[in-house]
Scaffold this motif. Sequence first.
Motif, mmCIF file in Angstrom:
data_model
loop_
_atom_site.group_PDB
_atom_site.id
_atom_site.type_symbol
_atom_site.label_atom_id
_atom_site.label_comp_id
_atom_site.label_asym_id
_atom_site.label_seq_id
_atom_site.Cartn_x
_atom_site.Cartn_y
_atom_site.Cartn_z
ATOM 1 N N SER A 63 -0.851 2.199 -17.537
ATOM 2 C CA SER A 63 0.107 3.309 -17.554
ATOM 3 C C SER A 63 -0.055 4.086 -18.845
ATOM 4 O O SER A 63 -0.029 3.501 -19.934
ATOM 5 C CB SER A 63 1.543 2.794 -17.416
ATOM 6 N N LEU A 114 6.235 6.171 -19.134
ATOM 7 C CA LEU A 114 7.602 5.645 -19.221
ATOM 8 C C LEU A 114 8.463 6.400 -20.220
ATOM 9 O O LEU A 114 9.614 6.730 -19.938
ATOM 10 C CB LEU A 114 7.564 4.155 -19.561
ATOM 11 N N GLN A 134 13.515 0.762 -20.845
ATOM 12 C CA GLN A 134 13.433 -0.674 -20.613
ATOM 13 C C GLN A 134 13.522 -0.999 -19.121
ATOM 14 O O GLN A 134 12.750 -1.821 -18.610
ATOM 15 C CB GLN A 134 14.553 -1.388 -21.370
ATOM 16 N N LEU A 181 10.299 -0.157 -17.377
ATOM 17 C CA LEU A 181 9.296 -1.180 -17.653
ATOM 18 C C LEU A 181 9.553 -2.432 -16.814
ATOM 19 O O LEU A 181 8.628 -3.022 -16.250
ATOM 20 C CB LEU A 181 9.292 -1.516 -19.142
ATOM 21 N N THR A 210 7.024 -3.932 -13.839
ATOM 22 C CA THR A 210 6.557 -5.306 -14.047
ATOM 23 C C THR A 210 6.654 -6.130 -12.767
ATOM 24 O O THR A 210 5.883 -7.081 -12.569
ATOM 25 C CB THR A 210 7.348 -5.959 -15.195
ATOM 26 N N LEU A 245 -0.861 -0.308 -21.730
ATOM 27 C CA LEU A 245 0.144 0.756 -21.852
ATOM 28 C C LEU A 245 -0.209 1.664 -23.022
ATOM 29 O O LEU A 245 -0.407 1.194 -24.148
ATOM 30 C CB LEU A 245 1.518 0.104 -22.082
ATOM 31 N N LEU A 261 8.449 -4.812 -24.405
ATOM 32 C CA LEU A 261 7.480 -5.641 -23.692
ATOM 33 C C LEU A 261 7.915 -7.110 -23.682
ATOM 34 O O LEU A 261 7.836 -7.782 -22.643
ATOM 35 C CB LEU A 261 6.096 -5.505 -24.337
ATOM 36 N N SER A 319 10.681 -7.674 -21.246
ATOM 37 C CA SER A 319 10.240 -7.621 -19.848
ATOM 38 C C SER A 319 9.380 -8.813 -19.460
ATOM 39 O O SER A 319 8.884 -8.871 -18.329
ATOM 40 C CB SER A 319 9.479 -6.317 -19.582
#
Length: 283
Positions: A180, A184, A195, A198, A202, A213, A243, A246
């Motif tokens: 990506s 985002l 968030q 993401l 995921t 990313l 990250l 997530s």
Amino acid sequence: MSKADPKPAAGMAPDSDPGPAAVASAYQRFEPHAYLRNNYAPPRGDLSRPDGVGPWKLRCLAQTFATGEVSGHSLIDIGSGPTIYQLLSACAHFEDITLTDFLEVNRQELRLWLREEPGAFDWSTYSRHVCLIEGKGESWQEKELQLRARVKRVLHIDVHQPQPLGAGSPAPLPADALVSTFCLEAVSPDLASFQRALDHITTLLRPGGHLLLIGALEESWYLAGEARLAVVPVGKEEVMEALVRSGYEVRDLRTYVMPACLQTGVDDVKGIFFAWAQKKVGM
């Protein structure tokens, strides 16, 4: 949406209000050709400068794929926008690639290139550069032929939905990897929305799969023709934290400072980040 890579003039507010619905409305004015001209034609598209933003992005991707760890059957590009450069190194490692974008104008731009139709953006300079830095003796024509052959579909996506590709998507799920670029932060009205987006993408990735990313650092707006679009400013630490939240292990996180000569007035971006993250097993 894919995003790239002077303060706004007094009284000039970005074409956006808080909330994903307002962001979606603002993007109806997005002009792919203007966006490509601003970010992928010279000066930002001058790949002869070793310190340029284009060579830096391509080098990050090529070096990561060269490790051999990011490979498998299926890859999904999240928010492709009107660009394909982000997949030039990926296409040797995945047999099934899905391109996605929220806007039909961007999906149409992708189809023009895939079908080699008149009016398609010329990515040959990028293809040549990738072949040069990969050093495999491959021609740029072979590189583009391979990418076209491995892109199996171009789909609508909405990263603000819990099922970004919708129910019953033809894309193989879960994917072995996600890419990506400039998506985002460019479509999220705030950090909480960033968030959640993401988290949503995921769900498309298998445990142990990889996410590459790329995004803008400390950017609040950019231009795409008549559209002046808001961006949620993020820093390196905020990307890292998102990250981890997530469910990723961050394998690599690099940053690039945009030089003054590439600050062309089409945005207020301060730099670029590249993150290689691996989804933890059990997430």
